[in-house]
Structure formats: structure tokens, C-alpha cells
Design a protein around this motif. Structure first.
Motif, mmCIF file in Angstrom:
data_model
loop_
_atom_site.group_PDB
_atom_site.id
_atom_site.type_symbol
_atom_site.label_atom_id
_atom_site.label_comp_id
_atom_site.label_asym_id
_atom_site.label_seq_id
_atom_site.Cartn_x
_atom_site.Cartn_y
_atom_site.Cartn_z
ATOM 1 N N TRP A 97 31.132 -5.073 16.181
ATOM 2 C CA TRP A 97 30.294 -5.295 15.008
ATOM 3 C C TRP A 97 28.845 -5.507 15.420
ATOM 4 N N LYS A 98 28.665 -6.220 16.543
ATOM 5 C CA LYS A 98 27.310 -6.446 17.049
ATOM 6 C C LYS A 98 26.683 -5.116 17.486
ATOM 7 N N ALA A 99 27.465 -4.282 18.167
ATOM 8 C CA ALA A 99 26.947 -2.980 18.604
ATOM 9 C C ALA A 99 26.549 -2.136 17.397
ATOM 10 N N TYR A 100 27.369 -2.186 16.342
ATOM 11 C CA TYR A 100 27.051 -1.428 15.127
ATOM 12 C C TYR A 100 25.727 -1.913 14.529
ATOM 13 N N HIS A 101 25.544 -3.235 14.536
ATOM 14 C CA HIS A 101 24.298 -3.778 13.991
ATOM 15 C C HIS A 101 23.090 -3.352 14.813
ATOM 16 N N VAL A 102 23.205 -3.477 16.134
ATOM 17 C CA VAL A 102 22.066 -3.142 16.996
ATOM 18 C C VAL A 102 21.747 -1.647 16.917
ATOM 19 N N ASN A 103 22.774 -0.804 16.881
ATOM 20 C CA ASN A 103 22.560 0.643 16.977
ATOM 21 C C ASN A 103 22.364 1.337 15.634
ATOM 22 N N VAL A 104 22.915 0.779 14.558
ATOM 23 C CA VAL A 104 22.875 1.483 13.271
ATOM 24 C C VAL A 104 22.116 0.697 12.205
ATOM 25 N N VAL A 105 22.494 -0.588 12.004
ATOM 26 C CA VAL A 105 21.918 -1.337 10.880
ATOM 27 C C VAL A 105 20.455 -1.694 11.138
ATOM 28 N N GLU A 106 20.167 -2.236 12.328
ATOM 29 C CA GLU A 106 18.803 -2.713 12.576
ATOM 30 C C GLU A 106 17.743 -1.599 12.579
ATOM 31 N N PRO A 107 18.029 -0.416 13.146
ATOM 32 C CA PRO A 107 17.023 0.657 13.040
ATOM 33 C C PRO A 107 16.724 1.026 11.586
ATOM 34 N N GLN A 108 17.775 1.037 10.713
ATOM 35 C CA GLN A 108 17.546 1.337 9.300
ATOM 36 C C GLN A 108 16.659 0.264 8.668
ATOM 37 N N ARG A 109 16.921 -0.989 9.036
ATOM 38 C CA ARG A 109 16.139 -2.091 8.491
ATOM 39 C C ARG A 109 14.675 -2.013 8.932
ATOM 40 N N ARG A 110 14.473 -1.647 10.203
ATOM 41 C CA ARG A 110 13.098 -1.523 10.696
ATOM 42 C C ARG A 110 12.353 -0.413 9.954
ATOM 43 N N LEU A 111 13.079 0.666 9.621
ATOM 44 C CA LEU A 111 12.471 1.774 8.886
ATOM 45 C C LEU A 111 11.997 1.299 7.509
#
Lengths: 175, 175
Positions: A97-111
Motif C-alpha cells: 500500500w505504501k509503494a502504491y502511494h509513493v508510486n501512483v497516488v503522490e505523483p497525481q497529488r503533486r500534479l
């Protein structure tokens, strides 16, 4: 993908088994992915709809594109058994779940934060408000419908209606 | 509550065991609760902060009270191991999760819809927008922070900031 389509649980998918199924050596896999976590994230990215293309014509248009991508991911989670199952299994493993957040969720949030920051610079968004909170005002309503209430309506114009309503506010016009 | 404080999993708590622990007969339990689902919902209600008192002074004030109650439940889930564990276990049982929705979530949702309907009648909220969607615009950002991003900030003024920003919109004033 073949293993997942065959219904093999994530917990039973090792790098070794992936290599064996693909008919290559483990070193070939490790050349592209540092471990199972990164590999599963890429599997999800391949199965989910692609990220948004930002039109760049206005903050409103960029925000609609971001929320529309979120809506399409929600629809994919409902319609694709693989996306649904992989996400559910990742949720129950803190490491995945952490890997998913770092690799998928957080880049979307930064965008989203980047689009909002530009919106403030261009005078399309009020200043003086926390960008993290503004991001939640747009994405929160869509997340509630895509992730928490799986039976909620996701009509075609949902992204546009949310963006325009949050931009304009709910007070009657002229008051 | 005693069984939960002792760390007994929900799956092992039967009506029979509750009756035995409380030193009463099963019939005494069934006189108040029709089954485990209803009993667990009441346990959660007792452990969570009480529902909001609506001041009734304005739609804005009522909405802030509703979101503040949601924020306090979020804080309780973070600070109370019992609330956290019971919620997590209910989520993994479709039957318990459904009971929680029917008994706890849906009444709160109806309350919000009622406040918004009155707000439209009183001219405080624009008409022509779907009440379900408006409810998501207010509760969505708070839900994201209380339920989905457990490490997100829940500052004291969060309910007020969300309600005022969604009411006023994000366009710069005067534009």
C-alpha cells in the motif's frame, strides 16, 4: 498479468514465479523492477486508464482533466476484476500500500497541487488558502464516490460539475 | 465493551457470550437488540463522540456543526483503539458493514440533506444542484482526511474553513 488473470493471489506471486512464467531469468526482472512492490504498481498502472493529458488552456480545464482521470480510474475499478482485486490485496499489505502511494497516488497529488499553484499565479484561484486543502475540495467528492461509495453515480459530466461548483461556490448568485 | 477492551475479535463475540459476560440471559439481550449487528452499531455509537446538535441559526452554522462532528469522530478513530478496531473489523464483514451504514452513516447523511434542503428554501444555497452532490462537496474533503489519509491534519478550524470555502467558491472575489 497472466498470473493475476488466472486468479493467483498477490501473496503467492514472487519475482521468481514471474520470471518462470515469463520464461526469463530473475536478473531480467530485477533489471527493470527493484522488487515485487514496484512491479505490482506498474501492473496496476498498465491495467488502469492512463493518467490525464492536461490541456493547459485554463486552470478549470486542467482540473476537469484531473478529476475526469480519477472518475475513469473509478469506473475501471468497478469494471475490471483485476484492478479491483489487485487494489484490494495491496490495501491489506502495508508495504504494498505504501509503494502504491509513493508510486501512483503522490505523483497525481503533486500534479494537482502544481495546477492549483499556477491557478493562483494566473489569478484564476483565490490566494491565501492552503493548496492541500483546495486539492481535497476538488478530489474529495470524487474520491468519496469512486472509492468509498462503490454504488454511487459517476455520470459523464461529474468532473465538470464538481470543478465548476467548487470554483463558483454554493451561495446564490448576487448574494 | 469489556470483551472488546480485552481484545476479543468481533467474530468471536456472540450474543450468548455477551449475555454470559454480562451475567444475564440471552432473552435480556434480544429484548434490546435484534442481533449482533445492531448491538455492535450501538457499541460504536457509545464509543464515538455524540452526534451534532444543530444550532439552527443558519445553514452555514448547521453545516459547520455537521462537519465538526465528523472531524471529532475522525479524531476518536485515531485516539481510541476500540473505535479503530471495531470499525476495521466491521469493514471486513459485509453484513456488519451494511448494518453500520444503515444505522449510523445513512441517518447522518439524511440529516445533511435535510439541512441543505432548508438552506435552498431559505435562499442560503443555490438551487438547481443535486443535494446528494452538494452533500459530497462538504463531507468529501473531511472524509478524505478522517478516513482515507489517516496522517492528514485535522486542525480545529477545519470544519469552518471547508464550509466557508465551498459556500464562497474559489474564484478570486470580484471576478
Amino acid at each position: 498479468m497472466k498470473l493475476l488473470e488466472d486468479g493467483v493471489p498477490l501473496a503467492e506471486i514472487s519475482i521468481e514465479r514471474v520470471a518462470r512464467t515469463a520464461g526469463v531469468g530473475k536478473a531480467t526482472i530485477y533489471r527493470r523492477w527493484s522488487g515485487r512492490e514496484e512491479l505490482f504498481c506498474d501492473v496496476l498502472r498498465a491495467a488502469e486508464p492512463p493518467g490525464p493529458e492536461l490541456p493547459g488552456t485554463s486552470t478549470r480545464d486542467d482540473l476537469i482533466a484531473l478529476l475526469e482521470a480519477q472518475r475513469r480510474r473509478g469506473l475501471a475499478t468497478r469494471s475490471s476484476a483485476i484492478v479491483h482485486n489487485v487494489l484490494a490485496q495491496m490495501k491489506s499489505s502495508p508495504k504494498l500500500w505504501k509503494a502504491y502511494h509513493v508510486n501512483v497516488v503522490e505523483p497525481q497529488r503533486r500534479l494537482t497541487t502544481e495546477v492549483l499553484r499556477r491557478g493562483q499565479e494566473d489569478g484564476e484561484i483565490r490566494t491565501g488558502l492552503d493548496l492541500e486543502l483546495i486539492a481535497d475540495l476538488f478530489h474529495g467528492p470524487m474520491l468519496v464516490r469512486t472509492v468509498m461509495r462503490r454504488d454511487a453515480d459517476l455520470p459523464d459530466d461529474l468532473a465538470e460539475v464538481i470543478v465548476d461548483t467548487v470554483l463558483e461556490g454554493l451561495r446564490p448568485s448576487g448574494s
